[in-house]
Scaffold this motif. Sequence first.
Motif, short mmCIF file in Angstrom:
data_model
loop_
_atom_site.label_atom_id
_atom_site.label_comp_id
_atom_site.label_asym_id
_atom_site.label_seq_id
_atom_site.Cartn_x
_atom_site.Cartn_y
_atom_site.Cartn_z
N LEU A 164 51.06 16.68 44.86
CA LEU A 164 51.05 15.81 46.03
C LEU A 164 52.03 14.65 45.95
O LEU A 164 52.54 14.20 46.98
CB LEU A 164 49.63 15.27 46.27
CG LEU A 164 48.60 16.34 46.64
CD1 LEU A 164 47.19 15.76 46.62
CD2 LEU A 164 48.90 16.90 48.01
N ASN A 165 52.29 14.12 44.79
CA ASN A 165 53.17 12.96 44.70
C ASN A 165 54.10 13.10 43.50
O ASN A 165 53.97 12.37 42.51
CB ASN A 165 52.36 11.66 44.61
CG ASN A 165 51.32 11.70 43.51
OD1 ASN A 165 50.89 12.76 43.08
ND2 ASN A 165 50.92 10.52 43.04
N PRO A 166 55.04 14.04 43.55
CA PRO A 166 55.92 14.26 42.40
C PRO A 166 56.73 13.04 42.02
O PRO A 166 57.14 12.90 40.86
CB PRO A 166 56.83 15.41 42.86
CG PRO A 166 56.79 15.35 44.35
CD PRO A 166 55.40 14.91 44.68
N VAL B 130 55.44 19.12 46.22
CA VAL B 130 56.03 20.30 45.58
C VAL B 130 55.04 21.45 45.72
O VAL B 130 53.83 21.28 45.49
CB VAL B 130 56.35 20.04 44.10
CG1 VAL B 130 56.69 21.34 43.39
CG2 VAL B 130 57.50 19.05 43.96
N TYR B 131 55.54 22.63 46.12
CA TYR B 131 54.69 23.80 46.33
C TYR B 131 55.17 24.94 45.43
O TYR B 131 56.33 25.34 45.49
CB TYR B 131 54.77 24.25 47.79
CG TYR B 131 54.27 23.23 48.77
CD1 TYR B 131 52.97 23.27 49.28
CD2 TYR B 131 55.11 22.20 49.22
CE1 TYR B 131 52.51 22.33 50.18
CE2 TYR B 131 54.66 21.25 50.12
CZ TYR B 131 53.37 21.33 50.60
OH TYR B 131 52.92 20.39 51.50
N LEU B 132 54.25 25.46 44.63
CA LEU B 132 54.53 26.60 43.76
C LEU B 132 53.59 27.74 44.16
O LEU B 132 52.36 27.59 44.07
CB LEU B 132 54.33 26.23 42.29
CG LEU B 132 54.61 27.31 41.25
CD1 LEU B 132 56.05 27.80 41.35
CD2 LEU B 132 54.33 26.78 39.84
N THR B 133 54.16 28.86 44.61
CA THR B 133 53.37 29.95 45.18
C THR B 133 53.65 31.24 44.43
O THR B 133 54.81 31.60 44.22
CB THR B 133 53.73 30.14 46.67
OG1 THR B 133 53.63 28.89 47.34
CG2 THR B 133 52.80 31.14 47.33
N HIS C 109 59.32 25.21 46.07
CA HIS C 109 60.10 24.36 46.97
C HIS C 109 59.50 22.97 47.00
O HIS C 109 58.33 22.77 46.68
CB HIS C 109 60.19 24.96 48.38
CG HIS C 109 58.98 24.76 49.24
ND1 HIS C 109 57.98 25.70 49.38
CD2 HIS C 109 58.60 23.71 50.04
CE1 HIS C 109 57.05 25.25 50.20
NE2 HIS C 109 57.41 24.05 50.62
N ILE C 110 60.34 22.02 47.37
CA ILE C 110 59.89 20.65 47.56
C ILE C 110 60.12 20.29 49.02
O ILE C 110 61.17 20.59 49.59
CB ILE C 110 60.63 19.66 46.62
CG1 ILE C 110 60.09 18.23 46.79
CG2 ILE C 110 62.14 19.69 46.83
CD1 ILE C 110 60.58 17.26 45.72
N THR C 111 59.12 19.71 49.64
CA THR C 111 59.22 19.24 51.02
C THR C 111 59.44 17.74 51.00
O THR C 111 58.58 16.99 50.52
CB THR C 111 57.96 19.57 51.82
OG1 THR C 111 57.78 20.98 51.87
CG2 THR C 111 58.07 19.03 53.24
#
Length: 562
Positions: free
Chosen positions: A239-241, A267-270, A357-359
Amino acid sequence: MEKRCASAYEIYKTCKRFQEECIEENKSADCSPVQKRKRIRIKKKVTFHEDVQTFIQRSRSQSPKEEVPDHESLNLATKNHEANWLTNREKILKPQKSIQGKRNERSPFKKNLASCQRPFVGPSLESILEGIGKIADSRARADKLFEWLILPVSPSIFFSDVWEKKPALITRHNPGYYKGLFSTEVFHKILKENDVQYGVNLDVTSYNNGQRQTHNPPGRALPFSVWNYFKNGCSLRLLNPQAFSVTVWNVLSILQELFGSMAGANVYLTPAGTQGFAPHYDDIEAFIIQLEGKKHWRVYQPRMADEFLPQFSSPNFSQAEIGQPILEVVVEAGDLLYFPRGFIHQGDCLPDAHSLHITISSYQKNSWGSLLERLLPAALQIAVEEDVEFREGLPLDYFSYMGVQNSEKADPRRQMFIDKVQRLIRKLSNFCPLDAAVDQKAKDYLHDCLPPVLTEEEKATSVFGASTRWENGHVKDLALRFKGKTKIRLLRRGIARLFSEGENIALYYSLDNSRVYHKEEPKSFEVNSEHCDSIEFLINSYPSFVTVDSLPCEKLVEKVSL
């Protein structure tokens, strides 16, 4: 339990919906309320002079293995690539047939695009950050970093044609373009070395059969449990990289000066072949930066007029509620996908690769409406205090001809009442404390934003580089030797601002903010009135250095004290 009274806004919306339903007089009387609302729903379409614009970089003459240009080549490279993009902007890329259920096949949309160009080679993130650290003005640093972020598109074209208007995909066919920003290795290191808490810093999610679930256990997110969730098909959202990664912190702290609004990130790791989140829209401008692997994205236009540029994020939608996508692509490492707030989106992984990816997001609650929320209550308070017409009593019998139940009455007193209210609203504009309302927004920004990441030179020439130390049982070099010819300036353009607070004046600043959003109270201190002119002088002189002698104080001792 006492019932909550409906607000004037809620009454207005209910009445408006009732009136719209009554207009449908030719429709069947026994249709359901849901069907009625669907019939009257305003389906305002996005105005695309190009349906979906993908920015194309033509083949370069040099091999992608050649030396990467440094930050000084950025301006020339941008001009060349922008010219190439302009020659291709009429190539409208229509959304292709859904690739759902055919994920083992490469999308023909992507295949055609890949066959028409070579990898785009741009400056590395490391060279960009090193280069912009030498730029004096922090706002110019932000401009240069954003320019790199969206290459080969120029910021002027992006903000005029795309920003807040439509989604856009920038493809580069260069997996290493964003190298150094974040990685799975950095993710693992953060889990191993930091107190990452489930539900606070990390979410574990899944989306199966139309249901989105969160699987957060209590306590610390240790690598063993986190990777076990991932191996079993769950997505991970950090949530807060910026609280754990100096590079992400640095990038966001620079970009926030461009937006004039807090820049945040997730940051999302799927895992391959899975989806972690349901379709939804957000209340932020989103820049999806693909770091590793690839992801299949579908973007949908807002369903109705009041979902364009919304104030708040949506709940999760079912697939039946969102219609057909206006953009369906596979975003690969090195690509960037942008969509404005209000555009529904969902992303899922193809079976052959995971996705990281990072948003990067900004512009939350940064609209004209959010400014007016601060401005109008203050304007009304001032008007009531200063103009007797706002304090005059309402008509004795206005309940008998005003209100929803009387809205259809042909009573001349209604129009007189309406005219009076409209005239007072127009008059209200004469009492608007616009600068004070902007100051309130600025105060919020200083509380929201990240502290700056200082360069080595900035550390060495500020209090952080003071030679004060403990040596041989004594404190050494405690004094800071300011002289009249000493040159000084603020560390950043927007790092501090003066505010009037009743009879006092305070300086709010962001230097000591936490890297965790609103973890601490706003930072400020009271300023002596005799120092205000000098502080304003320092703020307005940025980015130039000024001498201590040039501060508008009467005596040198006062200047040094300041």
